[in-house]
Design an enzyme around this catalytic site. Structure first.
Site, PDB file in Angstrom:
ATOM      1  N   HIS A 481       9.351  59.536  21.156  1.00  0.00           N
ATOM      2  CA  HIS A 481       8.409  58.947  22.114  1.00  0.00           C
ATOM      3  C   HIS A 481       8.560  59.590  23.490  1.00  0.00           C
ATOM      4  O   HIS A 481       7.568  60.048  24.081  1.00  0.00           O
ATOM      5  CB  HIS A 481       8.651  57.438  22.212  1.00  0.00           C
ATOM      6  CG  HIS A 481       7.791  56.757  23.229  1.00  0.00           C
ATOM      7  ND1 HIS A 481       6.621  56.110  22.908  1.00  0.00           N
ATOM      8  CD2 HIS A 481       7.920  56.629  24.585  1.00  0.00           C
ATOM      9  CE1 HIS A 481       6.066  55.623  24.010  1.00  0.00           C
ATOM     10  NE2 HIS A 481       6.839  55.927  25.033  1.00  0.00           N
ATOM     11  N   GLU A 482       9.773  59.605  24.008  1.00  0.00           N
ATOM     12  CA  GLU A 482       9.965  60.140  25.355  1.00  0.00           C
ATOM     13  C   GLU A 482       9.658  61.629  25.415  1.00  0.00           C
ATOM     14  O   GLU A 482       9.166  62.127  26.430  1.00  0.00           O
ATOM     15  CB  GLU A 482      11.384  59.852  25.847  1.00  0.00           C
ATOM     16  CG  GLU A 482      11.690  58.377  26.045  1.00  0.00           C
ATOM     17  CD  GLU A 482      10.714  57.680  26.982  1.00  0.00           C
ATOM     18  OE1 GLU A 482      10.200  58.334  27.907  1.00  0.00           O
ATOM     19  OE2 GLU A 482      10.451  56.481  26.783  1.00  0.00           O
ATOM     20  N   HIS A 485       6.091  62.247  26.227  1.00  0.00           N
ATOM     21  CA  HIS A 485       5.824  62.299  27.669  1.00  0.00           C
ATOM     22  C   HIS A 485       6.191  63.677  28.223  1.00  0.00           C
ATOM     23  O   HIS A 485       5.464  64.247  29.051  1.00  0.00           O
ATOM     24  CB  HIS A 485       6.656  61.246  28.394  1.00  0.00           C
ATOM     25  CG  HIS A 485       6.185  59.836  28.223  1.00  0.00           C
ATOM     26  ND1 HIS A 485       4.903  59.432  28.533  1.00  0.00           N
ATOM     27  CD2 HIS A 485       6.836  58.715  27.815  1.00  0.00           C
ATOM     28  CE1 HIS A 485       4.789  58.134  28.310  1.00  0.00           C
ATOM     29  NE2 HIS A 485       5.938  57.682  27.874  1.00  0.00           N
ATOM     30  N   HIS A 488       3.580  66.152  27.509  1.00  0.00           N
ATOM     31  CA  HIS A 488       2.405  65.934  28.360  1.00  0.00           C
ATOM     32  C   HIS A 488       2.588  66.663  29.695  1.00  0.00           C
ATOM     33  O   HIS A 488       1.629  67.212  30.249  1.00  0.00           O
ATOM     34  CB  HIS A 488       2.209  64.435  28.577  1.00  0.00           C
ATOM     35  CG  HIS A 488       0.826  64.037  28.953  1.00  0.00           C
ATOM     36  ND1 HIS A 488       0.472  62.736  29.196  1.00  0.00           N
ATOM     37  CD2 HIS A 488      -0.316  64.758  29.139  1.00  0.00           C
ATOM     38  CE1 HIS A 488      -0.808  62.662  29.505  1.00  0.00           C
ATOM     39  NE2 HIS A 488      -1.300  63.886  29.477  1.00  0.00           N
TER      40      HIS A 488
END
Length: 699
Positions: A481-482, A485, A488
């Site tokens: 998940h992290e 980021h 992104h």
């Protein structure tokens, strides 16, 4: 004020990708740099606002994007270190500079001369006198929106009131975070009898012993707390009385009437946010926040949460009944009702019996280095052609931090041009706030010729010296998940720094990170990283099958605890100033009434965060925006369906997702990016299927 030339922030870092020179940065460098940065930025904005020439993209938009670079360098490094390695010195700096920065931001956003220049540029574009590139047009739109929402159209007296509110709110948010971090450290459960640790894996016992020693309790064990209500150790602890101690310690944080009590702080915060919202013309803070999101209205947020809650609660009640049936033989105590402290433990018992899935038996196959190298980074290689080389010559802000250079794929199979830096800070420590997050240290920008430098922070328990770091399945998902980021930020390809990567609305920012979680489950990637740390044996297929079969078990609990926290966030921020409770003793009652009114008051399923330790809301940037995770999951689940329909883990799919969505950052309406990828607006049905809600959701 001039900044001393020997301050590391006085010039752009000469390290690769402008990585801050943490080897040279000392705590006493931050405050002078921030103060000098604010002075320099204000002078730059004064020149722009006072320019006698008609506004153009170059002398207004571009000039604003180029301004404030010293301040940005210092703030990005400072805020990251404050969250990841706080010290009393840094906390004192935050206490002094946070209100100054709030006032500085107001001075710019409330400058009517700057507002008029931006409006004049928009009018010229509307008349066809100025042609704006799409990213510049969106930048102008967002800047005008920021000024209006900041109160630039208010009277002088109203602006003076607003400035005071903003300063005080900044102080309160910093205060909440400080109290919470200190209270979390103080709330750890000290164990002196090893029999009370029955069921806890050996590496976790060693970690608890090390934590106790560090806290000055040699020969004991300290069960430290993570930020959410439900603590990981509850899944393993066999003694019901010990589980209950951990649960009480978790849920009572911030309520003891001591120096760590957060209730007065959160009440003042809620009231002043309500005052500010009404001053700006909104009925409440939730309406103010929603307007600048993809949700647009607080009613739309409330409608979605209210639509999901009944089905989630029904699922949770079904799960609770199944767990309650295990109580007589497995609770570790006499006959009684199911408690919140039992849930994780009994859930693991049920998973083991029903699905032959044992979380403790999975851990030897989930070793941190292997999961990162052959899971998280391997998925990025296959999707986006990225490669990663650890840079031992570069240092972070703490000895735990590792630095990786990221290379793009210019030619198939060959490492290409440098894309940026990825910093990894995996382990928990007393100076780090709870949870997991991503920060930027350098924003990607074509205008400034900069590539991204990003950080992932987690709170994985450090093993005993020489022992491997073995993960829970939840920690594996958090890693993916992290890193979503991080991708992104790293894959951003925009011109203006304020549109870089994750500079998107709060209820969109979680979308790419949630999509990246899908690769943890991908059969090829799972086979690559799920390997026994000692024997090299791959995770047996029957355990893989069990993991997949059990995937939906617990969705009722997880969705209900999340929705309870989201609805609680909305309840606090839909209040008018007069409706906010005035006594700390009223916080628990307000919380209980709000949960009951929303239909999510299940004693065995408390909110993921109770008000007194809800740092997302009262200490961070998610106030009235915690709903963002499930709002983003609608986009995420629909996108996972797109990947699946188009062949899954392929370079072609990765390239499409990268170019149409990740690379665009905040350079256009993010929902336009989604529509470009999907060819339509998002549908909620894929999320309902994933969450096991099906057609039970009220339409």
């Amino acid at each position: 004020m001039a900044l001393a030339p020997d301050n590391p922030f006085a010039h752009v870092s000469t390290l690769p990708y402008e990585l801050p020179d943490f080897a040279a940065i000392r705590p006493d460098h931050y405050e002078p740099a921030i103060r000098a940065g604010m002075a320099e930025h204000r002078a730059e904005v004064e020149t722009i606002a006072g320019d006698p020439e008609p506004p153009t993209v170059a002398n207004t938009l571009v000039a604003l994007e180029r301004s404030g670079q010293l301040l940005q360098r210092a703030l990005l490094a400072f805020h990251n270190q404050l969250s990841a390695d706080a010290t009393p010195v840094l906390e004192a700096v935050q206490e002094r500079v946070a209100p100054l920065h709030a006032a500085h931001r107001d001075a710019i956003l409330l400058d009517r001369r700057l507002w008029e220049r931006l409006r004049a540029l928009q009018h010229a574009a509307d008349r066809g006198e100025v042609v704006l590139e799409p990213d510049a047009a969106w930048l102008l739109h967002t800047r005008l929106t920021d000024h209006r929402r900041a109160g630039v159209e208010l009277s002088d007296d109203q602006q003076a009131t607003l400035r005071g509110l903003n300063v005080r709110l900044t102080e309160l948010e910093a205060e909440f975070g400080r109290k919470l971090l200190a209270g979390e450290k103080a709330a750890g459960v000290l164990v002196t009898d090893p029999a009370e640790l029955a069921g806890l894996p050996a590496d976790s016992v060693s970690a608890a012993a090390a934590a106790a020693t560090e806290a000055g309790h040699d020969g004991a064990w300290l069960l430290t707390l993570q930020l959410p209500t439900s603590q990981r150790v509850l899944a393993a602890l066999q003694r019901a009385d010990v589980r209950e101690r951990v649960q009480r310690a978790s849920e009572s944080r911030g309520t003891h009437g001591d120096e760590h009590d957060t209730r007065a702080t959160l009440l003042e915060t809620a009231r002043l946010r309500a005052v500010r919202a009404q001053l700006l013309g909104y009925p409440h803070h939730a309406a103010y926040v929603a307007e600048d999101s993809t949700a647009r209205t607080a009613d739309a947020v409330q409608a979605m949460l209210s639509r999901l809650a009944p089905a989630a609660v029904a699922n949770a009640r079904t799960e609770a009944a199944e767990l309650a049936a295990l109580l007589p033989a497995r609770a570790g105590s006499g006959p009684r009702d199911l408690r919140s402290a039992d849930w994780r433990y009994l859930s693991e018992v049920l998973r083991a019996e029903r699905y032959a899935l044992d979380e403790a038996a999975l851990r030897p196959y989930l070793e941190l280095e292997k999961v990162v190298r052959d899971g998280v980074l391997e998925a990025a290689r296959r999707l986006y052609g990225l490669s990663f080389v650890e840079r031992h010559d570069l240092v972070g802000y703490h000895d735990d931090v590792r630095v990786f250079e990221v290379f793009d794929a210019d030619e198939p199979g060959e490492p290409g041009s440098g894309l940026g830096l990825f910093l990894a800070d995996w382990y928990t420590r007393p100076s780090k706030r709870g949870g997991a997050w991503m920060n930027n240290l350098v924003d990607q920008s074509g205008l400034l010729g900069r590539r991204a430098v990003v950080v992932n922070n987690l709170n994985i328990t450090r093993p005993a010296t020489g022992a491997p770091t073995l993960l829970s399945w939840d920690e594996v998902i958090t890693l993916f998940h992290e890193f979503g980021h991080a991708l992104h930020g790293l894959l951003s390809d925009v011109r203006y720094p304020s549109q870089s990567g994750t500079e998107v609305p709060r209820d969109f920012v979680e979308f790419p990170s949630q999509v990246n979680e899908m690769w943890a489950w991908d059969p090829e990637i799972l086979r690559s990283y799920a390997v026994h740390h000692a024997t090299g044996e791959p995770l047996p297929q029957d355990r893989v099958d069990a993991l997949l079969a059990a995937r939906r078990w617990g969705e009722g609990f997880s969705m209900t605890e999340y929705l309870a926290a989201s609805l609680l966030d909305q309840a606090w921020h839909r209040l008018t100033p007069d409706e906010v409770p005035t006594s700390a003793d009223d916080v628990a009652g307000f919380e209980q009434a709000a949960l009951a009114a929303a239909g999510v008051d299940l004693p065995a399923v408390p909110p993921r965060y109770r008000s007194t330790y809800f740092n997302h809301v009262f200490g961070g940037g998610y106030a009235a925006g915690y709903y963002s995770y499930v709002w983003s999951q609608v986009l995420d689940a629909d996108t996972v369906e797109w990947f699946t329909e188009n062949g899954g883990l392929t370079r072609a799919n990765g390239e499409t997702f990268r170019r149409r969505l990740l690379a665009r950052g905040g350079s256009q309406d993010p929902l336009a990016s989604f529509r470009d990828l999907r060819g339509r607006d998002a549908r909620i049905e894929p999320l309902l299927v994933r969450r096991g809600l099906g057609t039970t959701v009220t339409r």
